[in-house]
Design an enzyme around this catalytic site. Structure first.
Site, short mmCIF file in Angstrom:
data_model
loop_
_atom_site.label_atom_id
_atom_site.label_comp_id
_atom_site.label_asym_id
_atom_site.label_seq_id
_atom_site.Cartn_x
_atom_site.Cartn_y
_atom_site.Cartn_z
N LYS A 9 47.75 43.92 30.88
CA LYS A 9 47.73 45.33 31.27
C LYS A 9 46.76 45.48 32.43
CE LYS A 9 46.27 49.90 29.58
NZ LYS A 9 47.36 50.68 30.15
N SER A 189 41.75 43.80 37.99
CA SER A 189 41.39 42.38 38.14
C SER A 189 40.40 41.90 37.09
CB SER A 189 40.85 42.11 39.55
OG SER A 189 41.77 42.51 40.55
N ARG A 190 40.33 42.60 35.99
CA ARG A 190 39.42 42.27 34.89
C ARG A 190 37.95 42.36 35.29
NH1 ARG A 190 43.62 43.20 32.92
NH2 ARG A 190 44.67 42.08 31.24
N LEU A 191 37.66 43.06 36.37
CA LEU A 191 36.28 43.29 36.79
C LEU A 191 35.80 44.61 36.18
CD1 LEU A 191 36.47 42.12 40.52
CD2 LEU A 191 35.68 40.84 38.51
#
Length: 212
Positions: A9, A189-191
């Site tokens: 997601k 971006s999972r940041l």
């Protein structure tokens, strides 16, 4: 068939800056809870409660928060349940709120204390009658041979107490007094944004950003 490893997601609803959060994590939590309530999320008051037993084995379950104030986070349960025994042996716990629609999590770690009897009495008296009887009927976390046994016990206590059952001595409230709180906001971006509050010895809070 979709593989679990392929489920992904993209988070893009919001951001969280260290400079933007309240200096008090309780007030920051109340702000986020207000937004969760306004968004009409399904059970925004549901939280995971994790405890540890005498052998260091953890267990977790969903419970409902029933209040938050300057002390911390309040819930009610059977003192003789598994979580009650865990808290008797190890007076620390962790909580987790997950508001997936807002792409947010709140983690809380802290010590746990029982609420004063008067406070538990007042909350118990506010509950629906069936729930008050249920607190007597359920020997929580113990093996039961059938649902009929539970129904029978509920009928027995309903007949015994009528419409004014007293609070069972084995049932009441706890407050989780936070020592660490983390506010997590999903980002691309999972940041992700992770802002933590750590209680210092003098009672103040140190605010920091963690790498995701």
């Amino acid at each position: 068939m979709t593989l679990l490893a392929d489920l992904r997601k993209t988070y893009a609803r919001g951001s969280l800056a260290k400079s933007a959060v309240n200096s008090d994590p309780i007030l920051q939590f109340k702000s986020w809870m207000k937004e969760a309530l306004s968004a009409e999320l399904p059970e925004p008051n549901a939280m995971t409660l994790a405890t540890v037993d005498t052998e260091g084995k953890p267990s977790a379950r969903i419970v409902l928060i029933k209040g938050v104030d300057a002390r911390g986070f309040i819930f009610y349960t059977n003192y003789e349940s598994r979580k009650g025994h865990d808290l008797q042996a190890n007076g620390h716990a962790a909580l987790l709120f997950h508001w997936i629609e807002l792409e947010r999590q709140v983690r809380i770690e802290g010590r746990v204390e029982k609420l004063p009897d008067a406070e538990s009495d007042a909350y118990y008296a506010s509950r629906p009658l069936d729930s008050r009887i249920g607190a007597w009927a359920s020997e929580q976390s113990r093996e039961v041979s059938s649902r009929l046994v539970l129904v029978g016990r509920a009928a027995k206590f309903a007949a015994k107490f009528g419409i004014n059952p007293p609070r069972p001595p084995h049932w009441g409230g706890y407050v989780v007094i936070p020592e660490l709180m983390e506010f997590w906001q999903g980002r691309a971006s999972r940041l992700h944004d992770r802002i933590t509050y750590t209680r210092e010895p003098d009672g103040t809070w140190r605010i920091a950003r963690l790498a995701p």
